[in-house]
Scaffold this active site. Structure first.
Site, mmCIF file in Angstrom:
data_model
loop_
_atom_site.group_PDB
_atom_site.id
_atom_site.type_symbol
_atom_site.label_atom_id
_atom_site.label_comp_id
_atom_site.label_asym_id
_atom_site.label_seq_id
_atom_site.Cartn_x
_atom_site.Cartn_y
_atom_site.Cartn_z
ATOM 1 N N ASP A 1 16.189 9.029 -1.306
ATOM 2 C CA ASP A 1 15.377 8.221 -2.230
ATOM 3 C C ASP A 1 16.156 8.074 -3.528
ATOM 4 O OD1 ASP A 1 13.038 7.237 -3.885
ATOM 5 O OD2 ASP A 1 11.955 7.794 -2.070
ATOM 6 N N ASP B 1 20.891 5.325 -3.613
ATOM 7 C CA ASP B 1 20.282 4.003 -3.628
ATOM 8 C C ASP B 1 20.745 3.278 -2.353
ATOM 9 O OD1 ASP B 1 19.695 1.337 -3.982
ATOM 10 O OD2 ASP B 1 20.296 1.288 -6.090
ATOM 11 N N PHE C 1 11.789 3.274 4.964
ATOM 12 C CA PHE C 1 10.663 2.939 4.083
ATOM 13 C C PHE C 1 11.139 2.300 2.776
ATOM 14 C CE2 PHE C 1 9.011 6.740 6.350
ATOM 15 C CZ PHE C 1 7.846 6.203 6.873
ATOM 16 N N SER D 1 4.704 -4.980 7.822
ATOM 17 C CA SER D 1 3.389 -5.048 7.191
ATOM 18 C C SER D 1 2.539 -6.127 7.853
ATOM 19 C CB SER D 1 3.599 -5.402 5.720
ATOM 20 O OG SER D 1 2.390 -5.775 5.114
ATOM 21 N N TYR E 1 7.616 -10.755 -1.471
ATOM 22 C CA TYR E 1 7.491 -9.471 -0.757
ATOM 23 C C TYR E 1 7.208 -9.718 0.725
ATOM 24 C CZ TYR E 1 5.441 -5.297 1.215
ATOM 25 O OH TYR E 1 5.159 -4.249 2.067
ATOM 26 N N LYS F 1 9.591 -9.109 4.313
ATOM 27 C CA LYS F 1 9.246 -8.395 5.552
ATOM 28 C C LYS F 1 9.464 -9.311 6.769
ATOM 29 C CE LYS F 1 8.084 -4.450 3.785
ATOM 30 N NZ LYS F 1 8.958 -3.280 3.925
ATOM 31 N N LEU G 1 -6.941 -1.208 -3.744
ATOM 32 C CA LEU G 1 -8.352 -0.841 -3.887
ATOM 33 C C LEU G 1 -8.591 0.668 -4.037
ATOM 34 C CD1 LEU G 1 -11.334 -1.665 -3.857
ATOM 35 C CD2 LEU G 1 -11.263 -1.599 -1.352
ATOM 36 N N ASP H 1 -5.911 -13.657 -2.216
ATOM 37 C CA ASP H 1 -6.484 -12.703 -1.262
ATOM 38 C C ASP H 1 -6.809 -13.357 0.071
ATOM 39 O OD1 ASP H 1 -6.497 -10.089 -2.056
ATOM 40 O OD2 ASP H 1 -8.392 -10.220 -3.162
HETATM 41 P P1 NAD Z 1 6.416 3.654 -2.170
HETATM 42 O O1 NAD Z 1 6.857 2.785 -3.287
HETATM 43 O O2 NAD Z 1 5.476 4.762 -2.460
HETATM 44 O O3 NAD Z 1 7.689 4.274 -1.437
HETATM 45 C C1 NAD Z 1 8.912 3.617 -1.343
HETATM 46 C C2 NAD Z 1 9.992 4.613 -1.747
HETATM 47 O O4 NAD Z 1 11.257 3.985 -1.607
HETATM 48 C C3 NAD Z 1 9.868 5.078 -3.189
HETATM 49 O O5 NAD Z 1 9.968 6.488 -3.247
HETATM 50 C C4 NAD Z 1 11.072 4.432 -3.889
HETATM 51 O O6 NAD Z 1 11.567 5.220 -4.949
HETATM 52 C C5 NAD Z 1 12.045 4.325 -2.740
HETATM 53 N N1 NAD Z 1 13.041 3.254 -2.880
HETATM 54 C C6 NAD Z 1 12.844 1.948 -3.210
HETATM 55 N N2 NAD Z 1 14.009 1.294 -3.213
HETATM 56 C C7 NAD Z 1 14.968 2.200 -2.884
HETATM 57 C C8 NAD Z 1 16.367 2.143 -2.725
HETATM 58 N N3 NAD Z 1 17.048 1.003 -2.929
HETATM 59 N N4 NAD Z 1 17.034 3.271 -2.384
HETATM 60 C C9 NAD Z 1 16.383 4.434 -2.183
HETATM 61 N N5 NAD Z 1 15.050 4.550 -2.318
HETATM 62 C C10 NAD Z 1 14.357 3.456 -2.668
HETATM 63 O O7 NAD Z 1 5.819 2.689 -1.040
HETATM 64 P P2 NAD Z 1 5.008 3.057 0.288
HETATM 65 O O8 NAD Z 1 3.620 2.619 0.098
HETATM 66 O O9 NAD Z 1 5.307 4.442 0.712
HETATM 67 O O10 NAD Z 1 5.685 2.028 1.287
HETATM 68 C C11 NAD Z 1 6.742 2.404 2.149
HETATM 69 C C12 NAD Z 1 7.157 1.202 2.971
HETATM 70 O O11 NAD Z 1 6.028 0.725 3.709
HETATM 71 C C13 NAD Z 1 7.661 0.021 2.162
HETATM 72 O O12 NAD Z 1 8.723 -0.589 2.868
HETATM 73 C C14 NAD Z 1 6.464 -0.911 2.102
HETATM 74 O O13 NAD Z 1 6.843 -2.240 1.946
HETATM 75 C C15 NAD Z 1 5.847 -0.652 3.461
HETATM 76 N N6 NAD Z 1 4.402 -0.963 3.506
HETATM 77 C C16 NAD Z 1 3.556 -0.361 2.620
HETATM 78 C C17 NAD Z 1 2.181 -0.659 2.665
HETATM 79 C C18 NAD Z 1 1.230 -0.063 1.664
HETATM 80 O O14 NAD Z 1 0.146 -0.614 1.486
HETATM 81 N N7 NAD Z 1 1.552 1.052 1.024
HETATM 82 C C19 NAD Z 1 1.705 -1.545 3.632
HETATM 83 C C20 NAD Z 1 2.602 -2.132 4.527
HETATM 84 C C21 NAD Z 1 3.955 -1.823 4.459
HETATM 85 C C1 WQD Z 2 -7.916 -4.641 -0.538
HETATM 86 C C2 WQD Z 2 -9.217 -5.381 -0.828
HETATM 87 C C3 WQD Z 2 -9.121 -6.920 -2.675
HETATM 88 C C4 WQD Z 2 -8.602 -4.006 -5.860
HETATM 89 C C5 WQD Z 2 -1.934 -5.293 -0.072
HETATM 90 C C6 WQD Z 2 -0.714 -6.126 0.174
HETATM 91 C C7 WQD Z 2 -0.306 -6.075 1.618
HETATM 92 C C8 WQD Z 2 -0.140 -4.628 2.091
HETATM 93 C C9 WQD Z 2 -1.339 -3.806 1.745
HETATM 94 C C10 WQD Z 2 2.150 -3.943 1.856
HETATM 95 C C11 WQD Z 2 -8.999 -6.864 -1.150
HETATM 96 C C12 WQD Z 2 -10.091 -5.799 -2.944
HETATM 97 C C13 WQD Z 2 -8.764 -4.597 -4.627
HETATM 98 C C14 WQD Z 2 -9.672 -4.036 -6.779
HETATM 99 C C15 WQD Z 2 -10.999 -5.209 -5.152
HETATM 100 N N1 WQD Z 2 0.952 -3.966 1.445
HETATM 101 N N2 WQD Z 2 -9.924 -5.182 -4.283
HETATM 102 N N3 WQD Z 2 -10.849 -4.621 -6.375
HETATM 103 O O1 WQD Z 2 -4.562 -7.050 -0.752
HETATM 104 O O2 WQD Z 2 -5.243 -6.127 1.507
HETATM 105 O O3 WQD Z 2 -2.976 -5.788 0.728
HETATM 106 O O4 WQD Z 2 -1.663 -3.945 0.354
HETATM 107 O O5 WQD Z 2 2.669 -4.459 2.788
HETATM 108 O O6 WQD Z 2 0.883 -6.767 1.741
HETATM 109 O O7 WQD Z 2 -1.013 -7.463 -0.178
HETATM 110 O O8 WQD Z 2 -4.804 -4.551 -0.388
HETATM 111 O O9 WQD Z 2 -5.774 -2.701 -1.658
HETATM 112 O O10 WQD Z 2 -4.905 -4.721 -2.921
HETATM 113 O O11 WQD Z 2 -6.989 -4.930 -1.581
HETATM 114 O O12 WQD Z 2 -12.077 -5.733 -4.849
HETATM 115 O O13 WQD Z 2 -9.574 -3.547 -7.907
HETATM 116 O O14 WQD Z 2 -9.805 -4.809 -1.992
HETATM 117 O O15 WQD Z 2 -9.637 -8.141 -3.131
HETATM 118 O O16 WQD Z 2 -10.042 -7.565 -0.585
HETATM 119 P P1 WQD Z 2 -4.460 -5.999 0.252
HETATM 120 P P2 WQD Z 2 -5.566 -4.168 -1.725
#
Ligand code: NAD
Ligand code: WQD
Length: 359
Positions: free
Chosen positions: A34, A61, A84, A129, A156, A160, A207, A322
């Site tokens: 990380d 990095d 990740f 995602s 973003y 993906k 949320l 949304d």
């Molecule tokens: P996060 O930001 O908590 O974790 C990502 C980690 O990657 C962080 O610790 C950051 O410091 C590290 N990082 C970023 N760029 C880097 C680089 N160039 N080199 C080394 N480290 C680096 O995010 P998360 O929620 O744990 O998400 C992890 C993965 O899952 C991401 O690819 C994200 O797009 C994907 N994802 C997340 C969600 C979500 O809602 N959390 C949903 C769908 C997909």
């Molecule tokens: C969930 C619901 C909001 C905040 C995002 C990314 C998606 C994926 C997951 C990475 C929605 C509602 C939210 C608030 C609310 N990430 N809400 N009040 O939008 O489904 O997805 O995270 O890949 O790409 O877009 O997640 O948690 O932001 O929202 O009413 O203060 O909660 O409108 O319906 P979302 P979220």
């Protein structure tokens, strides 16, 4: 004996840290990487505390090929990677598209290069995602992996979609590469130890962190974005999945890739082949969700019931961009990985609250 050495990029992040614990508990040796762009250094120590032993960690990095390459020089016995590391804020990506493409795409290109050239075995599990689906047509709900991908509405989301294309093209080009792309729905909750969890920077956009911060009195109320959608209670519907269940799916995916000994090279012809990556038998896509849609209002009331804590909320206008409703058809992962998300939502919401209380 270890089941093999796995590289975990973005290991200190929200999903990475939970996956780190599960992979180690399943018998893998894990090298966390990380650059702490969006995480705290003490997460590494906390992982050690949960596991009761020292962990392997390299600060690097992933978008810097030289620095990232050093990790492979030090660990030539890597047999799989879970990738990740990426930037993940949808709104921010609209303001800073180049930063998102640079970090998310260049890091992935470097990972594929190093895994195919330097690792002992080229197995990659990639964090995709549900955002790749956009707003699904109603007759596609719950959404399955073969549903058409819609044009993504943010850099973003596009990063993906592009990443999946880059990976599937690479599977065709490198006969020893195997890839599993996991499309996460909405990960929530925290580890039962309450030592690791989600650490949003600034005002949370998602949320559940907003809910827990409001319950803790850090925010005075939650805005529910819209109650006039075409859903039973008018609020948006999502598939909220417990982060520990999600982490366990990565163990299953790594088990599948690392455990398969047979590789399926693309048939050799005089002409360069460009076929459907799925036909190689080395390219897999799985939805990771619960299969149940929950509305924002159901989650809000579920949180109050599960924790006994009052959550002040107000109905606010819709949030721009949304999606009205989306939830997963997770049966392919159940059939092929033997994985299912089964933690009850009350327990998940309580875990998020227990984590918030430690912050
Ligand atoms: P996060 O930001 O908590 O974790 C990502 C980690 O990657 C962080 O610790 C950051 O410091 C590290 N990082 C970023 N760029 C880097 C680089 N160039 N080199 C080394 N480290 C680096 O995010 P998360 O929620 O744990 O998400 C992890 C993965 O899952 C991401 O690819 C994200 O797009 C994907 N994802 C997340 C969600 C979500 O809602 N959390 C949903 C769908 C997909
Ligand atoms: C969930 C619901 C909001 C905040 C995002 C990314 C998606 C994926 C997951 C990475 C929605 C509602 C939210 C608030 C609310 N990430 N809400 N009040 O939008 O489904 O997805 O995270 O890949 O790409 O877009 O997640 O948690 O932001 O929202 O009413 O203060 O909660 O409108 O319906 P979302 P979220």
């Amino acid at each position: 004996m270890s089941k093999g050495k796995i590289l975990l990029t973005g290991a200190a992040g929200y999903i990475g840290s939970h996956t780190w614990v599960e992979l180690c508990q399943a018998g893998y040796e894990v090298v966390g990487v990380d650059n702490f762009y969006n995480s705290e250094r003490d997460v590494v120590e906390r992982i050690g505390k949960i596991l009761g032993r020292e962990v392997l960690f390299e600060e690097a990095d992933c978008s810097d090929l030289q620095a990232f390459g050093k990790v492979f020089e030090k660990h030539p016995d890597i047999v799989g990677a879970v990738h990740f590391a990426a930037c993940k804020a949808v709104g921010e990506s609209i303001d800073k598209p180049l930063m998102y493409y640079r970090n998310n795409i260049v890091s992935l290109l470097n990972l594929i290069t190093l895994m195919t050239e330097k690792a002992k075995a080229a197995n990659i599990v990639f964090s995709s995602s549900c955002t790749v689906y956009g707003q699904p047509d109603e007759d596609h709900l719950p959404i399955a992996e073969d549903a058409p991908l819609k044009r993504s509405l943010s850099p973003y989301g596009k990063s993906k979609q592009m990443a999946e294309e880059i990976l599937s093209d690479s599977v065709i080009a490198f006969p020893h590469l195997k890839v599993c792309a996991l499309r996460y729905f909405n990960p929530i909750g925290a580890h039962p130890s309450a030592l690791i969890g989600e650490l949003p920077r600034g005002v949370p956009q998602n949320l559940v962190p907003f809910v827990t911060q409001t319950a803790a009195g850090i925010r005075d109320h939650l805005n529910v974005f819209g109650d006039d959608y075409n859903t039973p209670d008018g609020s948006c519907i999502r598939d909220y999945i417990y982060v520990v269940d999600l982490a366990k799916a990565h163990v299953k995916a790594i088990d599948k890739l690392v455990g398969e000994t047979e590789v399926h090279p693309v048939e050799e012809t005089d002409e360069p082949t460009y076929v459907d990556a799925a036909k190689t038998g080395r390219w897999y896509i799985y939805n990771l969700g619960t299969g149940r849609g929950l509305s924002v209002l159901e989650l809000v009331h579920g949180f109050m019931k599960a924790t006994g804590v009052n959550l002040p909320y107000e109905i606010a206008p819709r949030r721009h961009g949304d999606i009205e409703q989306v939830w997963a058809d997770p049966h392919k992962a159940e059939r092929e990985l033997g994985w299912k998300a089964d933690t009850p939502i009350e327990d998940v919401l309580r875990s998020a609250w227990n984590w918030q209380k430690t912050l």
